[in-house]
Design a protein around this motif. Sequence first.
Motif, PDB file in Angstrom:
ATOM      1  N   ASP A  79     -18.262   9.985   3.296  1.00  0.00           N
ATOM      2  CA  ASP A  79     -18.110  10.248   4.729  1.00  0.00           C
ATOM      3  C   ASP A  79     -16.688  10.023   5.217  1.00  0.00           C
ATOM      4  N   ASP A  80     -15.904   9.246   4.461  1.00  0.00           N
ATOM      5  CA  ASP A  80     -14.638   8.714   4.938  1.00  0.00           C
ATOM      6  C   ASP A  80     -13.459   9.489   4.382  1.00  0.00           C
ATOM      7  N   PHE A  81     -12.245   9.056   4.727  1.00  0.00           N
ATOM      8  CA  PHE A  81     -11.056   9.720   4.206  1.00  0.00           C
ATOM      9  C   PHE A  81      -9.852   8.783   4.279  1.00  0.00           C
ATOM     10  N   PHE A  82      -8.858   9.082   3.431  1.00  0.00           N
ATOM     11  CA  PHE A  82      -7.597   8.343   3.446  1.00  0.00           C
ATOM     12  C   PHE A  82      -6.694   8.908   4.539  1.00  0.00           C
ATOM     13  N   LEU A  83      -5.962   8.035   5.185  1.00  0.00           N
ATOM     14  CA  LEU A  83      -4.900   8.456   6.087  1.00  0.00           C
ATOM     15  C   LEU A  83      -3.619   8.639   5.269  1.00  0.00           C
ATOM     16  N   PRO A  84      -2.749   9.560   5.663  1.00  0.00           N
ATOM     17  CA  PRO A  84      -1.551   9.849   4.855  1.00  0.00           C
ATOM     18  C   PRO A  84      -0.706   8.613   4.584  1.00  0.00           C
ATOM     19  N   GLY A  85      -0.281   8.485   3.335  1.00  0.00           N
ATOM     20  CA  GLY A  85       0.588   7.384   2.937  1.00  0.00           C
ATOM     21  C   GLY A  85      -0.132   6.115   2.577  1.00  0.00           C
ATOM     22  N   ARG A  86      -1.468   6.149   2.530  1.00  0.00           N
ATOM     23  CA  ARG A  86      -2.215   4.913   2.265  1.00  0.00           C
ATOM     24  C   ARG A  86      -1.835   4.284   0.925  1.00  0.00           C
ATOM     25  N   LEU A  87      -1.847   5.073  -0.131  1.00  0.00           N
ATOM     26  CA  LEU A  87      -1.606   4.501  -1.456  1.00  0.00           C
ATOM     27  C   LEU A  87      -0.175   4.000  -1.586  1.00  0.00           C
ATOM     28  N   THR A  88       0.784   4.685  -0.976  1.00  0.00           N
ATOM     29  CA  THR A  88       2.177   4.230  -1.013  1.00  0.00           C
ATOM     30  C   THR A  88       2.293   2.829  -0.433  1.00  0.00           C
ATOM     31  N   ARG A  89       1.646   2.609   0.714  1.00  0.00           N
ATOM     32  CA  ARG A  89       1.734   1.297   1.365  1.00  0.00           C
ATOM     33  C   ARG A  89       1.047   0.212   0.533  1.00  0.00           C
ATOM     34  N   LEU A  90      -0.100   0.524  -0.032  1.00  0.00           N
ATOM     35  CA  LEU A  90      -0.805  -0.473  -0.834  1.00  0.00           C
ATOM     36  C   LEU A  90      -0.040  -0.811  -2.113  1.00  0.00           C
ATOM     37  N   LEU A  91       0.506   0.190  -2.764  1.00  0.00           N
ATOM     38  CA  LEU A  91       1.196  -0.043  -4.032  1.00  0.00           C
ATOM     39  C   LEU A  91       2.548  -0.711  -3.847  1.00  0.00           C
ATOM     40  N   ALA A  92       3.026  -0.778  -2.618  1.00  0.00           N
ATOM     41  CA  ALA A  92       4.268  -1.503  -2.348  1.00  0.00           C
ATOM     42  C   ALA A  92       4.063  -3.012  -2.381  1.00  0.00           C
ATOM     43  N   VAL A  93       2.809  -3.455  -2.341  1.00  0.00           N
ATOM     44  CA  VAL A  93       2.488  -4.883  -2.378  1.00  0.00           C
ATOM     45  C   VAL A  93       2.523  -5.357  -3.835  1.00  0.00           C
ATOM     46  N   SER A  94       3.027  -6.561  -4.052  1.00  0.00           N
ATOM     47  CA  SER A  94       3.154  -7.079  -5.420  1.00  0.00           C
ATOM     48  C   SER A  94       2.124  -8.165  -5.699  1.00  0.00           C
ATOM     49  N   ASP A  95       1.922  -8.427  -6.976  1.00  0.00           N
ATOM     50  CA  ASP A  95       1.136  -9.585  -7.453  1.00  0.00           C
ATOM     51  C   ASP A  95      -0.301  -9.579  -6.949  1.00  0.00           C
ATOM     52  N   TRP A  96      -1.081  -8.616  -7.402  1.00  0.00           N
ATOM     53  CA  TRP A  96      -2.487  -8.562  -7.000  1.00  0.00           C
ATOM     54  C   TRP A  96      -3.338  -8.002  -8.133  1.00  0.00           C
TER      55      TRP A  96
END
Length: 337
Positions: free
Chosen positions: A96-113
């Motif tokens: 039912d849902d969807f990604f907003l543009p740039g979602r993965l870029t923002r998440l992958l910018a986070v380190s150590d997870w």
Amino acid sequence: MTAAATMDVCVIIAAKNAAETIARAVASALAEPETAEVIVIDDGSTDTTASSALSAADDTGRLNVVRFENNRGPAAARNHAVAISRSPILAILDADDFFLPGRLTRLLAVSDWDFVADNIAFMDETAAASAAADVGRFQPEPRLLDLNGFVEGNISHRGVRRGEIGFLKPLMRRDFLSTHQLAYNEALRLGEDYDLYLRALAKGARYKIIHSCGYAAIVRGNSLSGSHRTEDLKRLYEADRGILADNRLSAEAAAVIRRHERHIRGRYEHRRFLDLKREGGPIAAITYLLGKPGAIPAVAGGIFADKAERIRPTEALAERGNSNRLRYLLPASAELS
């Protein structure tokens, strides 16, 4: 796609009778430069879910649609997708849902997870078309979520719309799941995400959250995730008991999991009482309670809460945002300029 993007994410979509929304979900996943593959599991649909998903394919060959002849549930569908995928990072997207543009870029910018999740924007279907413009741009403010905070965040409160931390859709590192032999519990059709994340946290997973919002969740009364059987509640509190038995937990962690188990068990007892009353009449329901006196407080509390909820004004969908049809799962204090 940008040359700088590293394509190492598999987006997994388990879908049943989602012909009206699956193409949008697939297209949003394929639009992310970091998406290496999108795997759709058509879980025994009786509509055109599979062909609708295929209609959103681009020319990159990244979409794989697999059909189950019989419905096996979201946990089984996701486990199968994980088994046939190749990417080191896994992302779950509901049909039912969807990604907003740039979602993965923002998440992958986070380190150590080992798991990393972002904010969710809840909206109705009419708000979906303008979501990319309407959803706020918030400072990420990354923070670690520990086991105790995760479980506490999954104890729901009546009269409050969907808001449990378990609704977050984190990216997951495949190597952590493999190292600890973690998979979705296929006995569960409710809380299968909660159960997997809790078992991962019990194994020491680093679960990070950012307040940037990249996931759009459509709120609808007839969604599969919004309905469940009484038996599903029983299986969920039994899963809590299994985690308590199978892991070396601190006293504090064990205590909070027991709280969640009692919370879900109370909901089960209330639902079981109502089922018996509907199927066999008041005498059958009262006889059940007489045989389980420990369930009386949960049943009485549930009945009182139901009556109070009928007279409580309906909560508006909005908490903040540019549209009165939007609300966010996580509070976000600072907007990007």
